[in-house]
Design a protein around this motif. Structure first.
Motif, PDB file in Angstrom:
ATOM      1  N   LEU A   1       0.818  -1.203   0.000  1.00  0.00           N
ATOM      2  CA  LEU A   1       0.000   0.000   0.000  1.00  0.00           C
ATOM      3  C   LEU A   1       0.859   1.263   0.000  1.00  0.00           C
ATOM      4  CD1 LEU A   1      -2.934  -0.891   2.410  1.00  0.00           C
ATOM      5  CD2 LEU A   1      -3.090  -0.354   0.005  1.00  0.00           C
ATOM      6  N   GLY A   2       1.918   1.260   0.828  1.00  0.00           N
ATOM      7  CA  GLY A   2       2.792   2.434   0.873  1.00  0.00           C
ATOM      8  C   GLY A   2       3.410   2.721  -0.479  1.00  0.00           C
ATOM      9  N   TRP A   3       3.915   1.699  -1.138  1.00  0.00           N
ATOM     10  CA  TRP A   3       4.531   1.886  -2.452  1.00  0.00           C
ATOM     11  C   TRP A   3       3.504   2.321  -3.495  1.00  0.00           C
ATOM     12  CZ3 TRP A   3       3.922  -0.456  -7.230  1.00  0.00           C
ATOM     13  CH2 TRP A   3       4.908  -0.176  -8.181  1.00  0.00           C
ATOM     14  N   SER A   4       2.309   1.693  -3.470  1.00  0.00           N
ATOM     15  CA  SER A   4       1.281   2.016  -4.464  1.00  0.00           C
ATOM     16  C   SER A   4       0.811   3.460  -4.326  1.00  0.00           C
ATOM     17  CB  SER A   4       0.094   1.057  -4.313  1.00  0.00           C
ATOM     18  OG  SER A   4       0.503  -0.276  -4.500  1.00  0.00           O
ATOM     19  N   ILE A   5       0.556   3.882  -3.104  1.00  0.00           N
ATOM     20  CA  ILE A   5       0.079   5.252  -2.893  1.00  0.00           C
ATOM     21  C   ILE A   5       1.168   6.251  -3.244  1.00  0.00           C
ATOM     22  CG2 ILE A   5      -0.689   6.881  -1.116  1.00  0.00           C
ATOM     23  CD1 ILE A   5      -2.138   4.585   0.247  1.00  0.00           C
ATOM     24  N   SER A   6       2.420   5.932  -2.936  1.00  0.00           N
ATOM     25  CA  SER A   6       3.519   6.818  -3.283  1.00  0.00           C
ATOM     26  C   SER A   6       3.626   6.995  -4.790  1.00  0.00           C
ATOM     27  CB  SER A   6       4.831   6.266  -2.714  1.00  0.00           C
ATOM     28  OG  SER A   6       5.927   7.057  -3.110  1.00  0.00           O
ATOM     29  N   GLN A   7       3.511   5.892  -5.537  1.00  0.00           N
ATOM     30  CA  GLN A   7       3.572   5.974  -6.993  1.00  0.00           C
ATOM     31  C   GLN A   7       2.391   6.750  -7.554  1.00  0.00           C
ATOM     32  OE1 GLN A   7       6.157   4.906  -8.941  1.00  0.00           O
ATOM     33  NE2 GLN A   7       7.139   4.559  -6.962  1.00  0.00           N
ATOM     34  N   PHE A   8       1.219   6.539  -6.977  1.00  0.00           N
ATOM     35  CA  PHE A   8       0.022   7.266  -7.423  1.00  0.00           C
ATOM     36  C   PHE A   8       0.193   8.765  -7.210  1.00  0.00           C
ATOM     37  CE2 PHE A   8      -4.101   9.187  -6.497  1.00  0.00           C
ATOM     38  CZ  PHE A   8      -4.828   8.829  -7.625  1.00  0.00           C
ATOM     39  N   ALA A   9       0.735   9.149  -6.055  1.00  0.00           N
ATOM     40  CA  ALA A   9       0.922  10.563  -5.755  1.00  0.00           C
ATOM     41  C   ALA A   9       1.933  11.197  -6.708  1.00  0.00           C
ATOM     42  CB  ALA A   9       1.384  10.719  -4.307  1.00  0.00           C
ATOM     43  N   LYS A  10       3.003  10.466  -7.035  1.00  0.00           N
ATOM     44  CA  LYS A  10       4.001  11.011  -7.950  1.00  0.00           C
ATOM     45  C   LYS A  10       3.433  11.219  -9.352  1.00  0.00           C
ATOM     46  CE  LYS A  10       8.111   9.123  -5.651  1.00  0.00           C
ATOM     47  NZ  LYS A  10       9.254   8.193  -5.780  1.00  0.00           N
ATOM     48  N   GLN A  11       2.606  10.267  -9.815  1.00  0.00           N
ATOM     49  CA  GLN A  11       2.056  10.355 -11.160  1.00  0.00           C
ATOM     50  C   GLN A  11       1.034  11.476 -11.297  1.00  0.00           C
ATOM     51  OE1 GLN A  11       0.536   6.517 -12.217  1.00  0.00           O
ATOM     52  NE2 GLN A  11       2.560   5.535 -12.202  1.00  0.00           N
ATOM     53  N   HIS A  12       0.324  11.770 -10.219  1.00  0.00           N
ATOM     54  CA  HIS A  12      -0.728  12.781 -10.277  1.00  0.00           C
ATOM     55  C   HIS A  12      -0.305  14.120  -9.681  1.00  0.00           C
ATOM     56  CE1 HIS A  12      -2.908   9.022 -10.897  1.00  0.00           C
ATOM     57  NE2 HIS A  12      -3.870   9.746 -11.441  1.00  0.00           N
ATOM     58  N   GLU A  13       0.951  14.276  -9.381  1.00  0.00           N
ATOM     59  CA  GLU A  13       1.430  15.530  -8.842  1.00  0.00           C
ATOM     60  C   GLU A  13       1.553  16.550  -9.980  1.00  0.00           C
ATOM     61  OE1 GLU A  13       5.110  17.249  -6.102  1.00  0.00           O
ATOM     62  OE2 GLU A  13       5.202  15.264  -7.001  1.00  0.00           O
ATOM     63  N   SER A  14       0.920  17.710  -9.836  1.00  0.00           N
ATOM     64  CA  SER A  14       0.932  18.747 -10.875  1.00  0.00           C
ATOM     65  C   SER A  14       2.318  19.378 -10.954  1.00  0.00           C
ATOM     66  CB  SER A  14      -0.113  19.816 -10.554  1.00  0.00           C
ATOM     67  OG  SER A  14      -0.026  20.881 -11.467  1.00  0.00           O
TER      68      SER A  14
END
Length: 433
Positions: free
Chosen positions: A19-32
């Motif tokens: 979960l930690g890795w998945s959420i981190s990757q999601f945040a990086k991809q959607h960071e403006s």
């Protein structure tokens, strides 16, 4: 329990890492991209720029409108000039504006910066697209934290739900068993977290049910089989009291002794069977070579009216077994063959489908196929044994020993001698040779 603890640790670690890795990757991809510079840093940069522009425009010789028009064409933030008397402010803000020379105002349209130009009597306004931060602003960090802990809780609930179901089922079966439903057992699944506990419960239930059945069996046997010798003893004692003949008294005493021997034999048989339970059965497993062991054992038996043949296996056969209880099984099978056979008994060793078979055959009338499952029960005698002495316990004792020692008894028809063929099967491994 070991499986339960290992699975719990693995689930927790896997859920946290995944979960930690998945959420981190999601945040990086959607960071403006614009978030590389924070709002505070952006405003601070504009303030410094605004101060420089205001200092440059606060001069009557400078073409302020040309500078502003050129700026607005190349920048997102728009500049404009206001007359100072057309820029009304509350007294508190007006005093701050006059003393500091700059003012930051927030509105629904965005943040704007204002600079006082005292020499030309105007105000420089820098209009931005930056919206003011409010306390109700959306916090992505809080969202990601909530998603992380919510995901961990969800995964743990998914993991623990089968465990809760299994524990509830264990509780239900335990209560039913305690209420007297002794046939209750737990269906064990390979994926069960508490398979060891469920297995031990089933073993305990089997043990308790066996003890209850044995108790009922022994009670019925004692009440049934002891009635006849007790009645004969009573009649014999009355006959002794009524006669004065020494010859008759001696005859009656002989019958009384015979009845007492029958009672003693029955009680001894009952006790022997009762002792054959897992709690009292102290097995001492040791490797023995069956060919030589049987040869020496059979040499100690004496048959007055039967001829005994022993056919050994051409190769050594070693098994891990308790020779004391194997001897007890062999003795009961030989006694059974002597009682029901006419003149021949044959003992043979074979290897069949991965099992060692020790067979004891006789030339009697055999056992009907429909009776093979019944005659191994205590005090059950086949149709062919009605006229023979005994209590129907020999095969029951052999079966009971085999349950704990791993030597399974099966009953067949002897093709060569025509009677019964009693076979003890042992697991066979070539490595034990």
């Amino acid at each position: 329990m070991q499986k339960l603890m290992v699975s719990l640790v693995l689930v927790v670690l896997a859920s946290i890492v995944t979960l930690g890795w998945s959420i981190s990757q999601f945040a990086k991809q959607h960071e403006s991209p614009s978030t590389a510079m924070t709002t505070a840093e952006h405003i601070q940069a504009l303030q410094l720029t605004g101060e420089n522009i205001a200092r440059a425009l606060d001069n009557e010789q400078v073409n302020a409108l040309g500078v502003i028009e050129s700026w607005n064409r190349h920048n997102e933030e728009q500049l404009s000039l206001l007359d100072e008397h057309n820029f009304p402010l509350p007294p508190s803000l007006k005093a701050q504006f006059e003393s500091e020379g700059q003012l930051l105002l927030e509105s629904d349209e965005g943040i704007s910066l204002h600079y006082r130009l005292p020499h030309i009597g105007q105000v420089l306004k820098i209009k931005t697209q930056i919206l003011p931060l409010t306390e109700n602003g959306f916090d992505f960090n809080q969202l990601y934290t909530t998603l992380f802990y919510g995901g961990v809780v969800l995964i743990l609930l998914l993991w623990v739900s089968p465990l809760i179901k299994q524990l509830l089922n264990l509780s239900k079966v335990t209560k039913a068993f305690g209420s007297g439903e002794l046939q209750q057992r737990i269906h064990i699944r390979k994926s069960s977290y508490i398979a060891e506990i469920e297995t031990e419960f089933n073993r305990m239930a089997d043990r308790i049910q066996q003890l209850v059945d044995d108790n009922k069996l022994l009670s019925r046997a004692v009440s049934h089989d002891l009635k006849t010798p007790i009645a004969r003893l009573r009649f014999g004692i009355e006959a002794v009291e009524e006669t004065d003949s020494d010859v008759l008294k001696q005859k009656y005493f002989t019958r009384l002794n015979r009845d007492l021997d029958a009672m003693e034999e029955l009680v001894s048989t009952l006790l022997s069977y009762a002792r054959l339970d897992q709690a009292n059965l102290q097995l001492t497993l040791e490797p023995i070579e069956l060919n030589s062991w049987l040869e020496s054992k059979l040499a100690s038996y004496t048959f007055h009216s039967h001829h005994l043949d022993f056919i050994s296996y051409p190769q050594p056969l070693s098994v891990q077994i308790d020779p004391k209880y194997l001897s007890m099984q062999l003795g009961n099978l030989l006694s059974n063959a002597e009682r029901f056979g006419h003149s021949k008994i044959r003992v043979q060793l074979k290897v069949n489908n991965g099992f060692i078979e020790l067979s004891v055959d006789d030339d009697g009338r055999g056992i009907a196929e429909q009776e093979t499952e019944q005659v191994i029960k205590p005090f059950v005698r086949g149709q062919q044994s009605r006229d023979n002495a005994g209590h129907g316990m020999g095969l029951a004792i052999v079966t009971r020993i085999g349950e704990w020692m791993g030597s399974e008894l099966s009953i067949h028809h002897s093709q060569e001698l025509g009677g019964a063929s009693m076979r003890l099967s042992f697991p066979y491994s070539k490595n034990t040779q």
